[in-house]
Scaffold this active site. Sequence first.
Site, mmCIF file in Angstrom:
data_model
loop_
_atom_site.group_PDB
_atom_site.id
_atom_site.type_symbol
_atom_site.label_atom_id
_atom_site.label_comp_id
_atom_site.label_asym_id
_atom_site.label_seq_id
_atom_site.Cartn_x
_atom_site.Cartn_y
_atom_site.Cartn_z
ATOM 1 N N ARG A 161 -7.130 54.385 53.508
ATOM 2 C CA ARG A 161 -6.377 54.781 52.301
ATOM 3 C C ARG A 161 -5.003 54.086 52.306
ATOM 4 O O ARG A 161 -4.260 54.188 53.287
ATOM 5 C CB ARG A 161 -6.186 56.305 52.295
ATOM 6 C CG ARG A 161 -5.238 56.827 51.253
ATOM 7 C CD ARG A 161 -5.826 56.735 49.868
ATOM 8 N NE ARG A 161 -4.934 57.335 48.886
ATOM 9 C CZ ARG A 161 -5.067 57.161 47.579
ATOM 10 N NH1 ARG A 161 -6.050 56.410 47.099
ATOM 11 N NH2 ARG A 161 -4.231 57.736 46.743
ATOM 12 N N GLY B 99 -15.892 97.321 64.220
ATOM 13 C CA GLY B 99 -15.804 95.862 64.283
ATOM 14 C C GLY B 99 -15.162 95.501 65.610
ATOM 15 O O GLY B 99 -15.834 95.435 66.648
ATOM 16 N N GLU C 106 -17.098 87.068 67.327
ATOM 17 C CA GLU C 106 -17.109 87.208 68.798
ATOM 18 C C GLU C 106 -15.717 87.587 69.321
ATOM 19 O O GLU C 106 -15.289 87.140 70.378
ATOM 20 C CB GLU C 106 -17.651 85.941 69.470
ATOM 21 C CG GLU C 106 -19.030 85.635 68.944
ATOM 22 C CD GLU C 106 -20.047 85.130 69.928
ATOM 23 O OE1 GLU C 106 -19.757 85.090 71.127
ATOM 24 O OE2 GLU C 106 -21.145 84.800 69.465
#
Length: 383
Positions: free
Chosen positions: A271, A133, A367
């Site tokens: 809100r 990886g 990446e």
Amino acid sequence: MTNSQPATDDHGDLLTNMVREFAAKEIRPIAKELDETERFPVEIYEELGQLGLFGITVPVEMGGSGGSTLDYARVMEELSYGYASVADQCGLVELVSSLLVEFGTEEQRDHYLPGILDGTSRCAYALTEAEAGSDLGNVTTNASKIDGAWVLNGEKIFIHNAPVAEFALVLAVTDKSAGKRGRMSMFLVDTDLPGVAKAYKEHKMGQRASQVGGYVFQNAELPERALLGPEGAGFGAVLHVLEKGRVGIAALALGIHRAAIDASVEYANTRHQFGRPIKDFQGISFKMADMATEYRAARLLVEDAARKTDSGSTDAGPASSVAKLYASEAAVRATSAAVQVHGGSGYIRGVEVERLYRDARITMIYEGTSEVQRLIISRALFK
Ligand SMILES: Cc1cc2nc3c(=O)[nH]c(=O)nc-3n(C[C@H](O)[C@H](O)[C@H](O)COP(=O)(O)OP(=O)(O)OC[C@H]3O[C@@H](n4cnc5c(N)ncnc54)[C@H](O)[C@@H]3O)c2cc1C
């Protein structure tokens, strides 16, 4: 659109406005549906192809848009403001097309570029394996030359577009005895060849319309022309193109970040609690000031990295790692703050910031993880 958006030059404005309008009209309205269904939006990709938004930096004479890395970053931010999975597709085509432009023969470019640039065919970029990886030097997928053909064996995991791609750019060992730099080569692998199998499709936390899966190669016989670039040049080439990829992912993170700011501004204005809009509470407005500050800082870092990539600066690599590290972590902080601004609503499926929080998280991982970016940045410091 947030007020924190800095001005760009005329060309940048034209491009940015065109993509912004497209994202507002065609992408944002279906982002929620794509997240829920994990559908691959073919119709959007065909439109992106027609607008010239795939292969932004591919030269015009090769069928691309002939743009700069800065143009690419602007496109990525705007698409991602619409929905990150759509931007991700654009980033993937940019990676693969950049390698075809730099290393492809005329025959390879003529065969593979037109389809991915006009959005009618799909590519994948297959580096990662179960034991490789962050440590890509540990790739074990291998290709041996036998009677003029390459025979490919091994497995790739977590590959974007693997479930749908017609071809994949695969990193494989071609000379076990060589050091890391000369050991691997790149191959253009048609995924309908005998011996190439698509593994299961993954179900992910966020960016759920991006199709991610794996490949199994079992004595897959590739023609000699499947080799992309010189034998042994694969490792250096994929690492180099990942620098541009990091600018793209940093820009994608900016789009998510900006969407989180805009959703929070709207919610904090409308809100009411304790008889007034929640924006009147400093605990809310200061949180949003921090989100806006980090967005502007991240955007400057992305532009710096893009310009350095375009000018061929020796600082382009570390600058793209700095941009990716900061922009991705800032987007995760901002989307988390946006959930907080929305209170309980921010935790409910179907509310935009809940999706943005999930979509942002992967930007710190793919990446090159944040830790890998810190490795690159610190190595440049001590060089
Ligand atoms: C949605 C998604 C899409 C992807 N798309 C693609 C794709 O299209 N093509 C492709 O090839 N790959 C793809 N990947 C794979 C991705 O690039 C890897 O997951 C990533 O590089 C990390 O590798 P890993 O998962 O093996 O983690 P590992 O490398 O096992 O890392 C685990 C942890 O250890 C840390 N770590 C590892 N080494 C070091 C070190 N030296 N110093 C400090 N910390 C370290 C990492 O930062 C991480 O926190 C994708 C992954 C996902 C989830």
